[in-house]
Enzyme design. Structure first.
Site, PDB file in Angstrom:
ATOM      1  N   ALA A  11      37.624  46.603  54.293  1.00 51.83           N
ATOM      2  CA  ALA A  11      36.278  47.066  53.966  1.00 51.83           C
ATOM      3  C   ALA A  11      35.287  45.924  53.806  1.00 51.83           C
ATOM      4  O   ALA A  11      34.084  46.105  54.010  1.00 51.83           O
ATOM      5  CB  ALA A  11      36.319  47.897  52.686  1.00 51.83           C
ATOM      6  N   ASP A 237      45.981  50.466  57.334  1.00 47.30           N
ATOM      7  CA  ASP A 237      46.421  49.181  56.791  1.00 47.30           C
ATOM      8  C   ASP A 237      47.533  49.320  55.754  1.00 47.30           C
ATOM      9  O   ASP A 237      48.449  48.491  55.699  1.00 47.30           O
ATOM     10  CB  ASP A 237      45.244  48.376  56.233  1.00 47.30           C
ATOM     11  CG  ASP A 237      44.336  49.159  55.296  1.00 47.30           C
ATOM     12  OD1 ASP A 237      44.720  50.254  54.850  1.00 47.30           O
ATOM     13  OD2 ASP A 237      43.224  48.657  55.005  1.00 47.30           O
ATOM     14  N   ASN A 296      46.876  57.178  45.369  1.00 42.67           N
ATOM     15  CA  ASN A 296      45.757  56.287  45.647  1.00 42.67           C
ATOM     16  C   ASN A 296      45.051  55.950  44.334  1.00 42.67           C
ATOM     17  O   ASN A 296      44.657  56.858  43.592  1.00 42.67           O
ATOM     18  CB  ASN A 296      44.773  57.010  46.568  1.00 42.67           C
ATOM     19  CG  ASN A 296      44.301  56.148  47.701  1.00 42.67           C
ATOM     20  OD1 ASN A 296      44.962  55.210  48.104  1.00 42.67           O
ATOM     21  ND2 ASN A 296      43.139  56.467  48.226  1.00 42.67           N
TER      22      ASN A 296
END
Length: 469
Positions: A11, A237, A296
């Site tokens: 990012a 990723d 997450n």
């Protein structure tokens, strides 16, 4: 010497890392680095996809300049984001970021059509407001003309691969993060797409990591002065990072630590049951049809934003030192609260959270940094507790890999807060996993177990014991 190129785009930055094998050990060399980030275009937070591809090409040219010509290349990026192409293969609208607020309220709209428990049963993917499914529904509701014109759906790495090769495919590990792939059939779920009124024919055939897409477009070969095979790594990723785990056993929990923290383990089958839905765990695709059963967590994004709010006055190493000096500060925040996804000011948001929860408000940089690191450790502890409850067993250790594993203070906190041994490394987990998939495709390694053993023997690994141990 044969070289394999990992283009790892995150990012905030991207890197071109060359990998080679010497006497059974992996060697890495970073040859090019570039900045990435989101900017506002017409009130949407977007990626500059053209600049991304320009940097993909610039890094390849750097390899040529160095005389280190890769045999193959693989691209990985973050998950969930995508582009839609028209009949001329031009992008419709913008390459909007998952941090944009266009998905607010979209999750609830989906649940009016498909009940939450059925959605989880179909896909096994955790509910996050920025998932691809909610982005697509936002487009359908607010910009229907874009979906009507769309002929092709490609996720960000899929699109970059298309620009390299002319081939349109959707790679498996990233596709599963869309919440549109059936976790059992492992393909686009026709019922979900029909129920939401999204055209099925825009989606491409799903291909697995290790798939060889062939060579580059002729015009790129002329432009770059090199031809090489384009191989799919785990283009998500985290999928690539999980390949690099050095704890290839059933007693370890994996934690990929970076802008996001992904904590969980590797499974041979999806767990799509009410308990895992309640705890909001996901079943994302992994290499060889493995499942990454994980949660997450907001991750180092929080401290990155704190640093930005402080006008980058302190290095991350200095922030760690300042936090260590305030190690007795105990207030914690729920880093997974949506308020921390993209606040106007992260420091103010942390302070407000502490006020609202009747905790001591952090004052000064050291207390703010300590609050962030302590909060991450406690969030990991909660996830570990959930995992142990679900699997009805105690795990012995946590393997932290990725850039965040360099933070020894956080590693110590995680060991002490969870009571688990922490194995830190490898640092360049995503690039290593990307290269490993290419090596597996080329039969340099016979299987994933052999690749992981080579990774373990090739890179520095550090162990942290909890204080009471």
């Amino acid at each position: 010497m044969e070289y394999y190129l990992a283009i790892d785009i995150g990012a905030s930055s991207g890197r071109h890392i060359l990998g080679s094998v010497d006497n059974g050990k992996l060697k890495l060399e970073e040859v090019y680095r570039f900045k990435n980030g989101i900017g506002k275009i017409n009130d949407e937070y977007c990626w500059d996809i053209d600049q991304l591809f320009n940097n993909v090409k610039a890094g390849i040219k750097k390899c040529v300049e160095l005389g280190k010509i890769p045999k193959s290349v693989g691209i990985d990026t973050w998950a969930v984001d995508f582009v839609l192409l028209d009949k001329n293969d031009d992008i419709l609208g913008n390459a909007v970021s998952y941090r944009d607020n266009r998905t607010e309220g979209m999750m609830e709209e989906v649940f009016k059509i498909i009940p939450k428990d059925m959605m989880y049963l179909y896909t096994g993917v955790q509910f996050q407001r920025f998932n691809t499914i909610y982005q697509l529904l936002s487009i359908k509701k607010n910009k229907p003309g874009i979906l009507e014109k769309a002929k092709t759906f490609l996720m960000i790495p899929d699109y970059l691969n298309f620009l390299l090769t002319g081939k349109k495919v959707n790679e498996y590990t990233n596709a599963t993060t869309t919440q549109l792939v059936n976790s059992f059939d492992r393909t686009w779920d026709p019922k979900i797409l029909d129920d939401l009124g999204i055209k099925k024919d825009i989606f491409q055939q799903i291909k697995l990591p290790k798939t060889n897409l062939g060579t580059m477009r002729e015009e790129l070969v002329k432009e770059l002065g090199v031809d090489m095979e384009v191989i799919l790594p785990a283009t998500h990723d985290t999928g690539s990072a999980f390949i690099s785990s050095v704890c290839n056993d059933s007693d370890s929990i994996y934690l990929s630590s970076g802008t996001w923290s992904l904590i969980g383990l590797e499974n041979r089958f999806p767990l799509c049951v009410p308990q895992t839905m309640e705890y909001n765990f996901t079943n994302e695709g992994g290499i060889d049809y493995r499942f990454r059963f994980l949660k997450n967590i907001m991750g180092l994004w929080v401290i990155q934003e704190v640093s930005r709010n402080l006008e980058n006055k302190y290095s991350f190493a200095e922030l760690v030192d300042l936090a260590r000096a305030k190690a007795d500060f105990t207030s914690i925040v729920d880093v997974n609260d949506d308020r921390f996804l993209k606040p106007e000011n992260m420091i103010d948001e942390i302070k407000n959270y502490c006020i609202e929860t009747n905790q001591k408000v952090p004052e000064g940089v050291g207390e703010i940094a300590m609050c962030v690191y302590n909060s991450l450790a406690h969030c990991y502890k909660k996830a570990v507790s959930n995992i142990e409850e679900i699997f009805e067993k105690k795990f012995k250790r946590i393997n932290i890999f990725g850039g965040g594993c360099q933070n020894n203070f956080l590693n110590e906190l995680v060991a002490n807060v969870t009571g688990k041994e922490v194995i830190a490394g490898p640092i360049e987990a995503t690039a290593i996993g990307n290269i490993a998939a290419q090596l597996l495709s080329q039969n340099i390694f016979k299987d994933l177990g052999e690749a992981r053993q080579a990774i373990k023997e090739s890179f520095d690994i550090v162990t942290f014991k909890p204080d009471e141990a």
